[in-house]
Each structure stands twice: as structure tokens, then as C-alpha cells.
Write an enzyme that holds these catalytic residues in place. Structure first.
Site, short mmCIF file in Angstrom:
data_model
loop_
_atom_site.label_atom_id
_atom_site.label_comp_id
_atom_site.label_asym_id
_atom_site.label_seq_id
_atom_site.Cartn_x
_atom_site.Cartn_y
_atom_site.Cartn_z
N LYS A 73 44.40 19.82 46.24
CA LYS A 73 44.73 20.24 47.62
C LYS A 73 46.19 19.85 47.96
O LYS A 73 46.59 18.70 47.77
CB LYS A 73 43.76 19.55 48.58
CG LYS A 73 43.91 20.04 49.99
CD LYS A 73 42.89 19.36 50.91
CE LYS A 73 43.20 19.72 52.34
NZ LYS A 73 42.41 18.93 53.27
N ASP B 288 47.98 42.36 48.12
CA ASP B 288 49.15 42.88 47.39
C ASP B 288 49.82 41.81 46.54
O ASP B 288 50.39 42.10 45.51
CB ASP B 288 50.15 43.47 48.39
CG ASP B 288 49.58 44.72 49.05
OD1 ASP B 288 48.94 45.52 48.33
OD2 ASP B 288 49.74 44.88 50.28
N PHE C 91 42.28 54.95 49.92
CA PHE C 91 42.22 54.77 51.37
C PHE C 91 43.58 54.29 51.86
O PHE C 91 44.26 53.55 51.15
CB PHE C 91 41.14 53.74 51.74
CG PHE C 91 39.81 54.39 52.01
CD1 PHE C 91 39.11 55.01 50.99
CD2 PHE C 91 39.27 54.37 53.29
CE1 PHE C 91 37.88 55.62 51.24
CE2 PHE C 91 38.03 54.98 53.55
CZ PHE C 91 37.35 55.61 52.53
N ASP D 9 48.36 47.22 40.94
CA ASP D 9 47.78 48.23 41.83
C ASP D 9 46.70 48.97 41.03
O ASP D 9 47.01 49.76 40.13
CB ASP D 9 48.86 49.18 42.35
CG ASP D 9 48.31 50.07 43.46
OD1 ASP D 9 47.24 50.68 43.26
OD2 ASP D 9 48.93 50.13 44.52
N ILE D 10 45.47 48.67 41.35
CA ILE D 10 44.34 49.18 40.55
C ILE D 10 44.29 50.71 40.62
O ILE D 10 44.17 51.41 39.61
CB ILE D 10 43.01 48.57 41.06
CG1 ILE D 10 43.09 47.05 41.03
CG2 ILE D 10 41.83 49.08 40.24
CD1 ILE D 10 42.01 46.34 41.84
N ASN E 225 42.78 39.63 52.73
CA ASN E 225 42.99 40.72 53.70
C ASN E 225 41.75 40.83 54.57
O ASN E 225 40.65 40.51 54.13
CB ASN E 225 43.15 42.05 52.98
CG ASN E 225 44.53 42.21 52.39
OD1 ASN E 225 45.47 41.53 52.77
ND2 ASN E 225 44.65 43.14 51.46
O1 C5P Z 1 49.43 50.76 48.71
P1 C5P Z 1 48.25 50.46 49.57
O2 C5P Z 1 47.71 49.05 49.35
O3 C5P Z 1 48.46 50.73 51.01
O4 C5P Z 1 47.14 51.50 49.07
C1 C5P Z 1 45.82 51.46 49.52
C2 C5P Z 1 44.91 52.08 48.51
O5 C5P Z 1 45.20 51.57 47.20
C3 C5P Z 1 43.47 51.71 48.75
O6 C5P Z 1 42.67 52.76 48.28
C4 C5P Z 1 43.29 50.45 47.93
O7 C5P Z 1 41.94 50.22 47.56
C5 C5P Z 1 44.15 50.75 46.72
N1 C5P Z 1 44.77 49.56 46.11
C6 C5P Z 1 44.41 49.14 44.85
N2 C5P Z 1 45.03 48.05 44.28
C7 C5P Z 1 45.99 47.37 44.94
C8 C5P Z 1 46.36 47.80 46.24
C9 C5P Z 1 45.73 48.88 46.80
O8 C5P Z 1 43.52 49.73 44.23
N3 C5P Z 1 46.55 46.34 44.38
#
Ligand code: C5P
Length: 412
Positions: free
Chosen positions: A294, A284, A328, A311-312, A215
């Protein structure tokens, strides 16, 4: 009891028509129990006489650096040490420029250099002088300093007939900023011994030994927040994806590459964390498998199967003993409504929304934020905008807001 009771405030008055409003400000500060020492620049005395301020403050007004009589009482270094806050209202472009450069050619600028008290600046000048590149770059220099904050300027009709930014904030607004400043200072100590964990930067998901998915993220916002949390006395853990940034001194830094590594690093320490701020732009999805060699480009189409990353932030906010959890939301459109739904869906305490465009968001040094949080015992959402500023300045403001909003939870 007012937070200003027995606080020592140096009120610096520079030469501008708004100086007459500072007389009212002295009255308001004194009413709150503060001790006010007025220091006027030479040009300020052309607008309002020292006698006015002397009558209101009950203290002899100081105007000169080399005043044998005054120095025999409280010398300028003693005065600098005496101050709990230096408030400059009105602050002219000239005095701000001198402070930005570290000059000390009159009593007020000397005091600013000799004091470690916080400095609150209320600019007042013609709108063109305020907009001038030279003034704006001085303002940016000052905003980078941890001890400096600004109140205003407001917009409106000016004494010279122009209209625009440059009006000094009204005395009521200034009083509120002074109270906020002391509130934050009082709360600052509360982050001592508190542990703040910040994720920052991008994650990288390998496709093969030479290709990856990621990203856009410079990590600047997260690193600035780590620095701001350190400045408030917190123990800071920074878990960062690959960035080109220098880690803030004093933070415990863990460099990771992929989302799963970031997840593992977060869950290593999360049990002891009081505030979790997720600024990382976590990928994601990741390829189902990293190909060992490769991939050759011998087909017109290539399908890479992806699987969702954990999703952390959601996982942290779902913990039974969750820390204060702040996310965020970088969005290109409908920023507020997406942010609100993320706040609910991820069970967060606060979401920090920002619009991603060519000038705001990823790699730049500046941004504008909107904070949204749930009002306790209430399903309503409160919000506050932090206008366009450097990421360092925004990080400072964000940490101050977090302290003010969640201090009760942090204490318990
Ligand atoms: O769902 P989205 O990715 O838009 O959410 C953004 C927020 O979730 C940010 O604070 C990002 O650091 C956190 N996040 C996370 N782990 C993920 C995706 C997003 O901690 N896999």
C-alpha cells in the site's frame, strides 16, 4: 413473394375511435397474402360493426370467449396455436393493462395468454391516458417480454381535440411493422449456430493492493445484449469485468479484471466468432507497475505513471478474418460526430452511440441509442435512432437491427 403470404394473423381490435383504421389494415394484410382472423373486444363493436371486418377478412369475426357456435369451429386454444402473430390495433390502455397482468377475462386477452406467437401492440388512446404512470408502467412490463413489440403510438391531434402521443400508427406503418416482425422471425433462425462475443462492464487497473483505477459502467447494456443474442438462438460468449449482475443463463461467461485480461480472453476465442460487440468500458490506461505494498500518503503530490492499454476492439477489427465488429461510443457531447470518426478510425461495421448524462448511460436501467453503419459499396453512413427505453428493450432492438443489416454476411 411477400413474407406475409399464408401467415396466420390474429388482429385484435379494441374499443377506440382508431378501430375504423383497422378495416384498412385488414385489407392491406389480405393483399399481402396473410390469413386474418379478427377478434374484437366488446367495446370495439361499439365503434365498428363485426360485419365490416368479416366482409374484409372473409372470416367470421370472433367477439366472445364463451360462444358455443364459434368454439365448435376453432376453439380458442386452437386459435391461439393457429396464430403466427397477434397484432392488437388499436390497443387500449385497458387491454394492455390486462395483458401486462396476465389476465384473461375476454377472448382477446385469453388468446394472448394461450399463444406463444409474437405480440405486436399498436396503442391508441388519449394522450393523458398514454402518459399516465399506470399505463407507462404496464408498457414497460410488456416491453420486457421477449415476444412483445410495439408500433407507435404516433403524436398529433387526437379525436378528442387534445394533441400529443396516443394516435394509432397509420395502416401503412402498421403493415411495415408486421412485415419487419416476420422478417426478423425468419432471420432469427440464422443466429442459430452463430457465435456472438460481447465484452461488458468496466475493467479495473490496480495501483496497489487496495487502490485501483476504473471506469463507470454497470455492465447492464452488455448483459442485456447477451440475453437478446441468446434469445435469437446464438452461442453467446460474455467476457465481463467485475459487475454486480447475474450472468444470463446459457451464456459462456468469462470474468476478468483488467484490460489486458479482457484482451487475452477475447483473443482466446475470437477466431470462431461471427459477431463481436464491445460494450465494455475498458480503462484506457493502467499504471506502469502495480506497487506491491500500500502506497503511504506521506507526500503532498503523487505521480503515477500510466501506460496505454491495448484497444481490444481496434485489434479485433484489424484481423484479416474479422468478425462483424460493433463498438459503443459513450460521449458527453457531439455524440454523432465522435461516433462517426470512431466508426472510421476503428474500421467498424457499426457504432452504437449514446449520450452520457445524469439520466442516460452508465448505471441506469434506461438509455437512448443511435446506430451508425456504413452502407455497403458506398462511403455514406446510415443511421437509426432507438429512442429512450429500457436497456433490455434497446438490446432486443439492437440485435434485431444487427440481424437485418448483416444477415447476408453472416450467411456467407
Ligand atoms: O476509443 P473508445 O474507448 O471511446 O472506444 C469505445 C469502444 O471501444 C467501445 O466499444 C469499447 O468497448 C471499445 N474499447 C476496447 N478496448 C479499449 C478501449 C475501448 O475494446 N481499450
Amino acid at each position: 413473394m411477400s413474407v406475409l403470404k399464408n401467415k396466420n394473423i390474429i388482429l385484435g381490435v379494441c374499443g377506440g375511435i382508431a378501430a375504423y383504421k383497422s378495416a384498412e389494415l385488414v385489407r392491406l394484410l389480405i393483399k399481402q397474402g396473410a390469413q386474418v382472423q379478427v377478434v374484437m373486444t366488446n367495446s370495439a363493436t361499439e365503434y365498428v360493426t363485426p360485419l365490416t371486418f368479416q366482409a374484409l377478412s372473409g372470416k367470421e369475426v370472433r367477439t366472445a370467449l364463451f360462444d358455443l357456435g364459434a368454439e365448435a369451429g376453432m376453439g380458442h386454444i386452437e386459435l391461439a396455436r393457429w396464430a403466427d402473430l397477434i397484432l392488437i390495433a388499436p390497443a387500449t390502455a385497458n387491454t394492455m393493462a390486462k395483458i401486462a397482468l396476465g389476465m384473461a377475462d375476454d377472448l382477446l386477452t385469453t388468446l394472448c395468454l394461450a399463444s406463444n406467437a409474437p405480440l405486436l401492440i399498436a396503442p391508441a388512446m388519449n394522450q393523458q391516458m398514454w402518459r399516465n404512470e399506470a399505463t407507462q408502467s404496464n408498457v414497460e412490463i410488456l416491453k420486457q417480454r421477449n415476444s412483445v413489440s410495439f408500433c407507435g403510438p404516433a403524436e398529433g391531434i387526437q379525436a378528442c381535440g387534445d394533441s400529443g402521443p396516443g394516435r394509432m400508427e397509420e395502416p401503412d406503418g402498421l403493415l411495415k411493422s408486421v412485415i419487419d416482425e416476420f422478417d426478423v422471425q425468419a432471420e432469427k433462425k440464422c443466429l442459430k449456430g452463430k457465435k456472438v462475443l460481447i465484452t461488458a462492464g468496466p475493467t479495473i487497473e490496480d495501483i496497489d493492493p487496495v487502490r485501483y483505477m476504473s471506469n463507470r459502467s454497470s455492465g447492464k447494456m452488455g448483459y442485456a445484449i447477451a440475453q437478446a443474442a441468446l434469445n435469437l438462438g446464438a452461442d453467446v460468449f460474455l467476457i465481463s469485468g467485475p459487475t454486480a449482475l447475474e450472468a444470463p443463463e446459457g451464456a459462456k461467461v468469462f470474468m476478468v479484471r483488467s484490460a489486458r485480461q479482457m484482451y487475452d480472453a477475447v483473443f482466446e476465442v475470437i477466431d470462431s466468432i461471427d459477431i463481436f460487440i464491445a460494450t465494455a468500458a475498458v480503462a484506457d490506461y493502467r499504471p506502469v507497475e502495480k506497487v506491491g505494498q500500500k502506497i503511504k500518503k506521506n507526500t503532498d503530490k503523487l505521480n503515477i505513471e500510466l501506460v496505454k492499454n491495448p484497444d481490444i476492439l481496434t485489434a479485433v477489427a484489424a484481423l484479416p478474418q474479422k468478425p462483424i465488429s460493433i463498438g459503443f461510443a459513450a460521449e458527453t457531447n457531439d455524440v454523432e460526430s465522435y461516433a462517426k470518426s470512431k466508426l472510421e478510425r476503428k474500421n467498424l461495421d457499426m457504432i452504437v452511440a449514446n449520450k452520457v448524462s445524469e439520466t442516460e448511460g452508465f448505471e441506469g436501467d434506461n438509455n437512448a441509442l443511435q446506430l451508425l453503419w456504413r452502407v455497403q459499396n458506398n462511403k455514406e453512413i446510415s443511421s437509426k435512432k432507438l429512442p429512450y427505453a429500457t436497456k433490455k428493450e434497446l438490446a432486443k432492438q439492437l440485435m434485431n437491427e444487427i440481424v437485418l443489416l448483416f444477415i447476408k454476411e453472416l450467411k456467407s
